[in-house]
Design an enzyme around this catalytic site. Structure first.
Site, PDB file in Angstrom:
ATOM      1  CG  HIS A 120      -1.758  -1.205   1.381  1.00  0.00           C
ATOM      2  ND1 HIS A 120      -3.051  -1.227   0.915  1.00  0.00           N
ATOM      3  CD2 HIS A 120      -1.523  -2.438   1.891  1.00  0.00           C
ATOM      4  CE1 HIS A 120      -3.580  -2.423   1.150  1.00  0.00           C
ATOM      5  NE2 HIS A 120      -2.678  -3.177   1.739  1.00  0.00           N
TER       6      HIS A 120
ATOM      7  CG  HIS B 150      -8.662  -8.501   2.456  1.00  0.00           C
ATOM      8  ND1 HIS B 150      -7.741  -7.790   3.182  1.00  0.00           N
ATOM      9  CD2 HIS B 150      -9.696  -8.733   3.303  1.00  0.00           C
ATOM     10  CE1 HIS B 150      -8.187  -7.611   4.421  1.00  0.00           C
ATOM     11  NE2 HIS B 150      -9.384  -8.168   4.518  1.00  0.00           N
TER      12      HIS B 150
ATOM     13  CG  ASN C  53      -7.714  -7.461   8.969  1.00  0.00           C
ATOM     14  OD1 ASN C  53      -7.784  -8.627   9.390  1.00  0.00           O
ATOM     15  ND2 ASN C  53      -8.686  -6.875   8.306  1.00  0.00           N
TER      16      ASN C  53
ATOM     17  CG  ASP D  73      -0.876  -6.308   4.008  1.00  0.00           C
ATOM     18  OD1 ASP D  73      -1.156  -5.281   3.347  1.00  0.00           O
ATOM     19  OD2 ASP D  73      -1.681  -6.851   4.789  1.00  0.00           O
TER      20      ASP D  73
HETATM   21 ZN   LIG Z   1      -5.581  -7.292   2.861  1.00  0.00          ZN
END
Ligand SMILES: [Zn+2]
Length: 403
Positions: free
Chosen positions: A44, A160, A258, A285
């Site tokens: 991200h 996800h 998460n 992640d």
């Molecule tokens: Zn995710």
């Protein structure tokens, strides 16, 4: 310069391979290695929309420092890349700011809201795959439609997996630590239940499918079984799920992500899954947030940790040096498997140079990423990136290494 113990044969000799790298960066007495550019299919980088957390510039610099020359960016942005017009905003920032190769995902549904399919046909030629990462696609019908369309377009669905009906306000693993410390837990079924649903849909539609960040032992079993069946399925896990578990939790937001760190048995199953090829690749992640967003303990902090700058040293130290995995296997997980599965070419002039003997303590204040929250802070590791080259250009050079 002779080859000073180059561990991996790519390329054979740093100096002849790329005259751009100053030979002085290679310490004579140390064990140096040159690795082909790592590839992370799940990061991200927060732009457009959340540049207070990270920018393409800071995120790609962090990736370069971690030895990555290619990353795939998740679409939980503003605007969400759910149309070619929205994707263009991100493409422009990438073209202007990135020092490495960035492959954006397109969203599966409009605004990642799960209600209506995104403009998949228009996006297909410009995205690596489709994902609603950050959220599970709750509706079976929506996921079926997405898989049918993705299959027609020759694209993968990257899921996800999280069933919102089972979350019940949880924010760490529903296990021993949560119950002894009075926290609300997230059960493993919220992950594996949706993987099981999706695998049924893969069986029905024939769509190529990849599961993000698996964390639970049941997920490993489901994917192992699906591969035996011959389904077109792959998956990733993160360094933190392989190296830590709920026994390592502290009352600090840097331990909150998460899916959550699960039990020791889950961690063991993930290591087994990596060893036997059930788990194809390791993705960080990398999910930076501001200091304020991560300062509210396990309960109140945002989900997500940074990972690009620590992945290799942590994995090398905890899995390779300690004898759990051979180095070749780690390179499969970080380089070859993700590139093969997602069709991301390995360019000859994309590589990084590491001093594998350098021992140090992970200090987030030294990160190039704007995000500082990591459960690995304070961990003693081996392996320091000296330089990263992307497209023949030096995109990271360790401090003090300049000639
Ligand atoms: Zn995710």
């Amino acid at each position: 310069m002779t080859q000073r113990g180059l561990l991996c044969g790519f390329p054979k000799d740093v100096r002849t391979f790329n005259p751009l790298i100053p030979t002085s960066i290679l310490p004579v007495s140390h064990h140096c290695a040159v690795f082909p550019g790592f590839c992370d299919v799940h990061v991200h980088l927060r732009e457009p929309g959340f540049s207070y957390k990270e920018t393409i510039s800071s995120g790609s610099a962090a990736a370069a420092r971690g030895g990555y020359t290619a990353v795939c960016t998740m679409p939980n942005l503003n605007p969400v890349p759910d149309s070619t017009e929205h994707l263009a905003v991100q493409e422009k920032l990438i073209a202007e700011q990135s020092v490495i190769r960035i492959y954006p995902y397109g969203a599966i549904t409009v605004g990642e809201q799960g209600k209506e399919l995104a403009e998949l046909t228009g996006l297909a030629p410009r995205v690596v795959a489709f994902s609603d990462d950050g959220h599970g696609v709750q509706s079976d019908e929506m996921m079926r439609e997405a898989m049918i369309t993705a299959k027609r377009l020759g694209k993968k669905i990257v899921a996800h997996c999280e069933d919102n009906r089972l979350l019940r306000g949880g924010y760490i693993h529903d296990g021993a630590y949560a119950s002894s410390h009075g926290h609300a837990g997230i059960c493993s079924e919220s992950e594996w239940g949706q993987i099981r649903r999706d695998l049924d849909l893969v069986r029905e539609t024939g769509c190529a499918y990849h599961v993000c960040h698996i964390s639970a032992k049941e997920s490993v079993s489901l994917i192992r079984q699906a591969k035996r069946e011959g389904l077109d399925v792959s998956c990733e896990t993160g360094p933190h799920y392989l190296v830590l578990d709920e026994n390592d939790l502290q009352e600090d937001g840097r331990f909150k992500m998460n899916p959550p760190l699960r039990s020791f048995a889950d961690r063991e199953a993930l290591i087994e899954g990596v060893s036997d090829g059930t788990i194809d690749m390791i993705a960080t992640d990398h999910a930076p947030h501001s200091a304020e967003e991560k300062a509210k303990g396990l309960r109140g902090s945002a989900f997500g940790i940074v990972g690009l700058e620590t992945a290799f040293p942590v994995l090398y130290t905890k899995l390779v040096v300690s004898g759990v995995l051979p180095m070749e296997k780690l390179l499969d997980l970080l380089v070859y498997n993700p590139r093969k599965r997602f069709g991301i070419p390995l360019e000859e002039k994309d590589y990084s140079v590491w001093d594998l003997d350098e021992e140090y303590t992970i200090d987030p204040s030294d990160f190039l990423s704007m995000g500082r929250a990591t459960p690995f802070a304070g961990m003693k590791v081996r392996g320091k990136c000296l330089a990263t080259v992307c497209g023949g250009r030096i995109v990271y050079l360790a401090e003090g290494q300049r000639e």
